[in-house]
Write an enzyme that holds these catalytic residues in place. Structure first.
Site, PDB file in Angstrom:
ATOM      1  N   HIS A 104      37.340  39.982  40.736  1.00 27.89           N
ATOM      2  CA  HIS A 104      38.484  40.689  38.644  1.00 27.89           C
ATOM      3  C   HIS A 104      36.930  41.685  38.352  1.00 27.89           C
ATOM      4  CE1 HIS A 104      40.584  36.938  39.079  1.00 27.89           C
ATOM      5  NE2 HIS A 104      39.104  36.641  39.364  1.00 27.89           N
ATOM      6  N   HIS A 129      39.464  39.182  46.825  1.00 24.42           N
ATOM      7  CA  HIS A 129      39.249  38.347  45.947  1.00 24.42           C
ATOM      8  C   HIS A 129      38.261  38.725  44.810  1.00 24.42           C
ATOM      9  CE1 HIS A 129      41.666  35.195  42.869  1.00 24.42           C
ATOM     10  NE2 HIS A 129      40.139  35.443  43.144  1.00 24.42           N
ATOM     11  N   HIS A 150      41.919  30.112  47.288  1.00 19.29           N
ATOM     12  CA  HIS A 150      40.117  29.558  47.172  1.00 19.29           C
ATOM     13  C   HIS A 150      41.131  28.611  47.759  1.00 19.29           C
ATOM     14  CE1 HIS A 150      38.606  32.566  45.259  1.00 19.29           C
ATOM     15  NE2 HIS A 150      38.914  32.066  43.114  1.00 19.29           N
ATOM     16  N   ASP A 186      34.868  36.739  45.061  1.00 16.85           N
ATOM     17  CA  ASP A 186      35.457  36.599  43.532  1.00 16.85           C
ATOM     18  C   ASP A 186      34.182  36.957  42.677  1.00 16.85           C
ATOM     19  OD1 ASP A 186      37.001  34.382  42.160  1.00 16.85           O
ATOM     20  OD2 ASP A 186      35.316  32.899  42.129  1.00 16.85           O
ATOM     21  N   ARG A 238      50.608  37.302  40.201  1.00 13.87           N
ATOM     22  CA  ARG A 238      49.727  36.009  40.426  1.00 13.87           C
ATOM     23  C   ARG A 238      50.006  34.446  39.731  1.00 13.87           C
ATOM     24  NH1 ARG A 238      42.581  34.663  38.551  1.00 13.87           N
ATOM     25  NH2 ARG A 238      42.777  33.046  40.779  1.00 13.87           N
ATOM     26  N   ASN A 277      34.134  31.707  34.578  1.00 15.56           N
ATOM     27  CA  ASN A 277      34.795  30.462  34.239  1.00 15.56           C
ATOM     28  C   ASN A 277      34.295  29.374  35.424  1.00 15.56           C
ATOM     29  OD1 ASN A 277      36.555  30.718  32.591  1.00 15.56           O
ATOM     30  ND2 ASN A 277      38.279  31.539  33.642  1.00 15.56           N
TER      31      ASN A 277
END
Length: 284
Positions: free
Chosen positions: A27, A25, A173, A239, A116, A244
């Protein structure tokens, strides 16, 4: 800038990771000059080159790149990372619920293994949860899964709908539970109840999101419990780049926490290598 994909453990890795370890996971964000952000969204650039450098440093060989909300439904930045990853990087897309079947097929062929949907208050949600079972039927012939990111209280609403889905479901998560409430809280109990159905998988990532800043002991304890009870259906990720978020955790420290989440070498191998290989279908 060095764009090579990672190539095995390094001397600086905080925990020696098994060969073939997967960060399931992350981005990629931008660069905005090449992959513009959607209106109203802003984030610092976190391009594939920085991701590859991180993985070389940590000793991570495989990765699943999840579409960032900064790019909306334009999955080009993830697709670019997949191409550069030469089979060791795969993706999870974000699409509107009415996406054409042809586009889903194109994404699957490009290395996207799932779609997702977000059900978090700070992220725009374009999907009606009641439509998920029907949408999942479109993913089934493509070998794609559903990935869900939701606020913890929504698990009670979503659970019966997700049980009606035709494809495996990956939960982000640890369901975003509040780890300080412990394993007996109703939200975590509902997550564990879902996990008793073998179609469900969970990412024991985000210990830094479900615990107060610091040592993340509460989150590690929940992750360890999930790995103990559902050892064949847990995966983990950094992550990165922690968008955010209330704070920016150190990725090396998150890797170090794996010693508490998967405390034996066999468990670590399963979490980082065997399970992601089985779920995401990386090439051997």
């Amino acid at each position: 800038m060095d764009t090579r994909i990672p190539g095995g453990a390094t001397e600086t890795a905080p925990l020696p990771l098994p060969r073939g370890a997967c960060d399931a996971h992350v981005h990629v964000v931008g660069p905005a000059s090449r992959f513009p952000f959607v209106a109203g969204r802003y984030a610092d650039d976190a391009p594939k080159e920085a991701l590859f450098a991180l993985h070389r440093r940590l000793g991570i060989d495989r990765c699943v790149v999840v579409q960032s909300a900064s790019h909306g439904f334009d999955n080009s930045a993830v697709e670019d990372a997949i191409r550069a990853g030469e089979g060791r990087y795969l993706g999870v897309a974000a699409v509107p619920p009415d996406v054409a079947d042809g586009e889903l097929r194109r994404l699957a062929d490009a290395g996207f293994r799932g779609v997702r949907f977000n059900f978090m208050s700070h992220l725009a949600s374009h999907a009606d949860p009641r439509a998920l079972p029907d949408f999942s039927k479109r993913l089934a012939p493509l070998g794609m899964h559903l990935q869900l990111h939701f606020a913890p209280e929504r698990i009670h609403e979503l659970a019966p709908l997700l049980r009606g889905c035709s494809v495996p479901v990956m939960i982000d998560h640890m369901g975003r539970v509040d780890a300080t409430q412990g394993p007996t809280h109703a939200h975590f109990g509902a997550l564990c109840e879902l996990m008793r159905d073998e179609r469900f998988w969970v990412k024991v990532s985000g210990v830094d999101r479900v615990s107060p800043p610091g040592g993340y002991a509460d989150g590690v304890a929940l992750a360890r419990g999930l790995m103990r009870d559902f050892p064949d259906r847990c995966v983990w990720g950094t992550d990165w780049p922690h968008t955010n978020h209330s704070h920016r955790p150190e990725d090396e420290a998150l890797v170090g926490l794996l010693a508490g989440i998967a405390p034996t070498r066999a468990a670590l191998e399963k979490l980082l290598v065997g399970n992601p290989m089985n779920f995401y279908r990386f090439a051997a």
